[in-house]
Design a protein around this motif. Structure first.
Motif, PDB file in Angstrom:
ATOM      1  N   ALA A   8       0.833  -1.209   0.000  1.00  0.00           N
ATOM      2  CA  ALA A   8       0.000   0.000   0.000  1.00  0.00           C
ATOM      3  C   ALA A   8       0.864   1.253   0.000  1.00  0.00           C
ATOM      4  O   ALA A   8       0.580   2.225  -0.699  1.00  0.00           O
ATOM      5  CB  ALA A   8      -0.926  -0.005   1.213  1.00  0.00           C
ATOM      6  N   GLY A  90      -4.401  -2.995   4.336  1.00  0.00           N
ATOM      7  CA  GLY A  90      -4.357  -1.879   3.398  1.00  0.00           C
ATOM      8  C   GLY A  90      -5.665  -1.129   3.261  1.00  0.00           C
ATOM      9  O   GLY A  90      -5.742  -0.150   2.516  1.00  0.00           O
ATOM     10  N   ALA A 365      -4.237  -4.571  -3.360  1.00  0.00           N
ATOM     11  CA  ALA A 365      -4.196  -3.267  -2.683  1.00  0.00           C
ATOM     12  C   ALA A 365      -5.610  -2.705  -2.616  1.00  0.00           C
ATOM     13  O   ALA A 365      -6.528  -3.207  -3.267  1.00  0.00           O
ATOM     14  CB  ALA A 365      -3.271  -2.312  -3.423  1.00  0.00           C
TER      15      ALA A 365
END
Length: 398
Positions: A8, A90, A365
């Motif tokens: 991230a 994330g 992500a």
């Protein structure tokens, strides 16, 4: 899960370069409305016990005319990881349902337990092993009596988890917390108890909400509507003229949004004016002076794209009611991503492989530049070799 946080960071470190890539582009920092987040729907949620669904089926339970047992079971059968683990994975957008309980103790005896046999009750994990429901303050769960399992039963505890993670990662991209107030009564399961329900969420409850937020986060850690407005006449005028502030101005900060019905948006806006200023951003009509973001759960690509182009943040849902997560249907997710909506809620940031390989992430992500808004890499199954601490149904209470 450290690899997820590092990924991230790498994504966010390259946001400006992705958005531009030339010296001129780099001179214009990426704004919040130029990001796209995936967040969790009802981020605290732990699925009701199987015995609850069995009672619903056996008694043909109806929460309302449209919410039958057959519809409730798939809609409620999802469990999220603890909030700190979601952050480490994330995720940066969270939703919490709030129930007012100023004196504490209102919800300590969930009605569903009295609808079960003694044998079924003995087999269950405790709902509140730490006694959180006895303490005064706003509570976080889905529905009194019927769907009360939660990763953080007190709102302050949810916020403290986010504060601790934020303190340990002070350069994080802004965290968005969406709040929905709850009130009213659900019908009892098997007519086994008198429902306690949730009391009206009025001005005093909003005052307690402000107090609880400020008991955890100092004002300088919050990003408030007045800061968006700046020298403009209104929040609405500011986002239409320049958009939301640059991401780098918001690192380490928390943004609260009211994800609620129109009447509650109006009630909170009136309360905030009397209280000397809002902590939460409201979502009313696109023309309303106080509105800088919009709630559009159904992902209408053209309509959302038009609002995004005007500078608004927009919330939508990639899946709902357990349908997509069980069938693997990704059409709604694709529409949500392609609309450019900046906040996309899902029940499945990682899959529940008991049902399908459906999950929503940007190839592992959960934040990326909105300029990348295509469904590729967001709505398709991630290859099995991807590392993750949350494959399958997610942690269950013990």
């Amino acid at each position: 899960m450290r690899h997820c946080f590092n990924r991230a960071l790498a994504v966010l470190a390259g946001l400006t370069a992705v958005a531009g890539g030339t010296p001129d582009a780099l001179a214009a920092p990426l704004r919040l409305n130029e990001l796209q987040y995936i967040g969790t729907h009802n981020s605290y949620h732990v699925a009701p016990d199987a015995a609850v669904f069995e009672v619903m089926r056996r008694t043909n339970y109806r929460e309302s005319e449209s919410w039958t047992a057959a519809r409730l079971a798939p809609a409620l059968s999802y469990t999220h990881a603890p909030i700190a683990e979601q952050l480490e994975l994330g995720l940066r957008v969270f939703e919490f349902d709030l129930h007012d309980d100023p004196d504490g103790g209102r919800f300590v005896a969930p009605g569903f337990l009295r609808a079960l046999t003694p044998e079924a009750r003995r087999a269950l994990a405790p709902v509140d092993p730490a006694g959180e429901l006895s303490r005064p303050g706003l509570k976080v769960f889905h529905a009194a009596d019927t769907d009360v399992r939660s990763r953080c039963l007190r709102f302050v505890a949810c916020l403290q988890s986010i504060r601790a993670w934020s303190d340990a990662h002070p350069d994080h991209e802004p965290i968005i917390i969406q709040l929905e107030t709850k009130e009213g009564v659900k019908p009892p399961l098997a007519d086994a108890y008198r429902p306690v329900g949730s009391p009206p969420f009025g001005e005093a409850a909003f005052a307690r909400l402000h107090a609880e937020i400020l008991s955890v986060f100092p004002e300088e850690r919050l990003f408030r509507p007045a800061e968006v407005r700046g020298d403009f006449d209104s929040v609405n005028a500011a986002v239409r003229a320049v958009g939301w502030p640059p991401v780098d101005r918001l690192r380490g900060r928390i943004i609260f949004l009211l994800l609620d019905a129109p009447e509650k948006q109006d009630e909170y806006a009136a309360f905030a004016r009397r209280a000397g200023g809002a902590l939460l951003f409201v979502s009313r009509s696109p023309e309303d002076p106080e509105t800088g973001w919009l709630i559009r759960p159904e992902p209408d690509v053209a309509a959302i794209a038009a609002f995004v182009d005007q500078g608004f943040l927009v919330y939508t849902r990639a899946d709902a009611d357990g349908l997509e997560t069980r069938t693997g249907d990704r059409s709604r997710c694709r529409r949500a991503v392609e609309s450019g909506a900046q906040m996309i809620a899902t029940d499945r940031p990682t899959p529940d492989l008991r049902h399908s390989d459906y999950e929503v992430s940007f190839d592992g992500a959960y934040v990326r530049p909105r300029a990348s808004a295509t469904a590729a890499g967001a709505c398709e199954a991630i290859r099995p070799s991807r590392e993750s601490g949350h494959r399958g149904a997610g942690p269950q209470p013990r």
